[in-house]
Every structure is written in structure tokens, then in C-alpha cells.
Design an enzyme around this catalytic site. Structure first.
Site, mmCIF file in Angstrom:
data_model
loop_
_atom_site.group_PDB
_atom_site.id
_atom_site.type_symbol
_atom_site.label_atom_id
_atom_site.label_comp_id
_atom_site.label_asym_id
_atom_site.label_seq_id
_atom_site.Cartn_x
_atom_site.Cartn_y
_atom_site.Cartn_z
ATOM 1 N N SER A 1 -11.841 8.779 9.570
ATOM 2 C CA SER A 1 -10.494 8.779 9.028
ATOM 3 C C SER A 1 -9.958 7.352 9.162
ATOM 4 O O SER A 1 -10.624 6.387 8.772
ATOM 5 C CB SER A 1 -9.630 9.808 9.770
ATOM 6 O OG SER A 1 -8.285 9.751 9.351
ATOM 7 N N TYR B 1 -3.734 6.161 -0.173
ATOM 8 C CA TYR B 1 -4.912 6.082 0.695
ATOM 9 C C TYR B 1 -4.700 6.913 1.958
ATOM 10 O O TYR B 1 -5.580 7.700 2.349
ATOM 11 C CB TYR B 1 -5.193 4.627 1.068
ATOM 12 C CG TYR B 1 -6.205 4.480 2.181
ATOM 13 C CD1 TYR B 1 -7.552 4.713 1.954
ATOM 14 C CD2 TYR B 1 -5.804 4.119 3.470
ATOM 15 C CE1 TYR B 1 -8.484 4.591 2.976
ATOM 16 C CE2 TYR B 1 -6.722 3.997 4.494
ATOM 17 C CZ TYR B 1 -8.062 4.234 4.245
ATOM 18 O OH TYR B 1 -8.972 4.124 5.271
ATOM 19 N N LYS C 1 -6.650 10.348 3.956
ATOM 20 C CA LYS C 1 -7.073 10.425 5.348
ATOM 21 C C LYS C 1 -6.316 11.530 6.099
ATOM 22 O O LYS C 1 -6.868 12.137 7.025
ATOM 23 C CB LYS C 1 -6.893 9.064 6.028
ATOM 24 C CG LYS C 1 -7.808 7.987 5.456
ATOM 25 C CD LYS C 1 -9.281 8.412 5.482
ATOM 26 C CE LYS C 1 -10.227 7.316 5.030
ATOM 27 N NZ LYS C 1 -11.644 7.742 5.092
#
Length: 279
Positions: free
Chosen positions: A132, A146, A150
């Protein structure tokens, strides 16, 4: 000897962890879009199996898992490492940029995990390690899309941990901070093309223009992380979450304190929506 299956193994964290795993006497199924890049870096090693894998291709993922089983008989550790970044304000990200990011960072991780899990379930053993980011725990302006990928990896990992524990399979989600990899290079980072001038002087705009200055000046040492990952993978009781980097630890502590404070301030309103006791 443990058998690793590593995605994105030709460079960055993937390559460094491949190297450390081989040094530790483990075997590695090192996957990359072009397996020749793996061979070029590591040569012909008896414990190394380079395999072609585009994580967005489900057929390739299944075939790669089968190749691993055919060569080594099992998969002990799945390291979902393949991924890339997208820099820009949330509004600036186009639909195609978002879809491409999710195709690798989330859907690709799922495709590879589904390909490997039947073998781990059959073994009643295994360890899934999902890469992650601190951005999967604390989001940042300019990195919102983004970070959302994660955050998805974190949520999947939490659920997988509970689902797979009765079957003997462990799950760890790794949260690196800023490390001196090629993450901020063009090879790993996309920048939204549709820049909006209103964001220029906002935190998102400042991040967009300043990111290049951080490249190869990050505080984290990738080689040290790679060695630490071997410790995690070889542990009999690995953590669900493994943060790496002093910046990550500081960010987690800051967020936890802020969340606890906000919850305390709004607790009465939060619990006021329940039915009255006894109703």
C-alpha cells in the site's frame, strides 16, 4: 525454503526484495511485463523463475500462478507490488487516467490474488503481502485518486485477513512512506494532463509543481526496507499493517490523534442516532 511470487519484480521495491529473498535462500517467481528485464538484472539463478505478467490480464495471472506451482510445487508468499502513481487534484484526473490507475493498483492486485489463493487454500498456508502506502492510511492533496486506490488495498487486506485466517493464510498490508525509489520518475508516476489553473496556488497545485524536487531526496532507504520485508515475511506472527519510514509513523500517529479528538468532540451527536435503549 519459502517460495515467493512477486509482481513488478524488475525494478523498485520488487527487484530489491527479489534480491534479498534470493540471498536468504528462498525461491522467487519474479513477474514483470517483460521477464527479460528480470533475467538481465539477476542472471540465471537456480531459485529464480522469471515469468511474463501484466497484472491487468487475468489469463496471464492464472497462467503465472500455474507456472509457479509447476516449478516449485507451492507458493508461500504473494507480494502484490506492481503499481504506479497519479499526481494531480481529484478534479483534474480524467476518467481514462483513473480507470488505468485502478486497473493496475486495485483490479490487477485482485486478479493476481484470486489466481494465487486457490493454491494457498489447498496448502492451508501462505502469506499475502500487499504493498500500500502511507497514502493508504492518510490521504494527501494532489494524490487523492492514487490514495483512493491504496485505501482500497487497505480495505481489501483487512477483509482478507479475517476471511483467510481460518484457512491458515496470513495477510499483511505494507505502508511505505517516501523512499528513494523511482516512484516519482516518469516510469512510475503519471501526472494528470488536464491541469486547472484554479488549483495552482492550492495545496494540490503546490504538490504538483514541487513533487519533482523530492525525487531521490526522500528519507527512506529502499535497501533497508527490502531487508525488513524478509523479516516480516519470515515471521510466524506477521502484523496486519506494517508501516515503514519515520515519516509514515509520524503521519499515522498524527492522524490517529486527530481522529480520536474529533470523535470525542462529536461523540454525543454520533451516538444520538440510535434507537432509545429498550425500544
Amino acid at each position: 525454503m519459502r517460495i515467493w511470487f512477486i509482481t513488478g519484480a524488475s525494478r523498485g521495491f520488487g527487484a530489491l526484495i527479489t534480491e534479498e529473498a534470493l540471498k536468504a535462500g528462498d525461491a522467487v517467481v519474479a513477474t514483470a511485463r517483460n521477464p527479460a528485464t528480470v533475467t538481465a538484472r539477476f542472471g540465471d539463478h537456480p531459485n529464480l523463475l522469471p515469468v511474463a505478467l501484466d497484472v491487468t490480464n487475468e489469463e496471464q495471472a492464472n497462467a503465472a500462478a500455474e507456472q509457479a506451482i509447476k516449478r516449485f510445487g507451492k507458493i508461500d508468499i504473494l507480494l502484490n507490488n506492481a503499481g504506479f502513481g497519479l499526481l494531480g487534484a481529484v478534479e483534474e484526473a480524467t476518467a481514462s487516467e483513473i480507470e488505468k490507475l485502478y486497473a493496475t493498483n486495485v483490479f490487477g492486485l485482485l486478479k493476481v490474488t484470486r489466481a494465487v489463493l486457490p493454491h494457498m487454500r489447498r496448502q492451508r498456508s501462505g502469506h499475502i503481502i500487499n504493498i500500500s502506502s502511507i497514502g493508504g492510511y492518510v490521504s494527501h492533496p494532489g494524490w487523492g485518486v492514487y490514495c483512493s486506490t491504496k485505501f482500497a488495498v487497505e480495505g481489501l487486506s483487512e477483509a482478507l485477513s479475517d476471511e483467510l485466517a481460518p484457512l491458515g493464510v496470513k495477510v499483511t498490508v505494507v505502508e511505505p512512506g517516501f523512499f528513494r525509489t523511482d516512484f516519482l520518475d516518469e516510469s512510475s508516476l503519471s501526472v494528470s494532463h488536464s491541469a486547472i489553473s484554479d488549483y495552482n496556488d492550492t495545496p494540490a497545485g503546490v504538490m504538483r509543481s514541487a513533487a519533482a524536487q523530492f525525487n531521490h531526496a526522500q528519507p527512506g532507504d529502499p535497501a533497508r526496507l527490502a531487508k525488513a520485508m524478509i523479516t516480516v515475511a519470515h515471521s510466524d506472527n506477521p502484523p496486519l499493517r506494517m508501516p515503514f519510514g519515520s515519516d509514515t509513523v509520524a503521519a499515522i500517529e498524527k492522524k490517529n490523534t486527530a481522529v480520536a479528538g474529533e470523535l470525542a468532540a462529536w461523540r454525543e451527536l454520533a451516538i444520538s442516532t440510535d434507537f432509545p435503549a429498550g425500544s
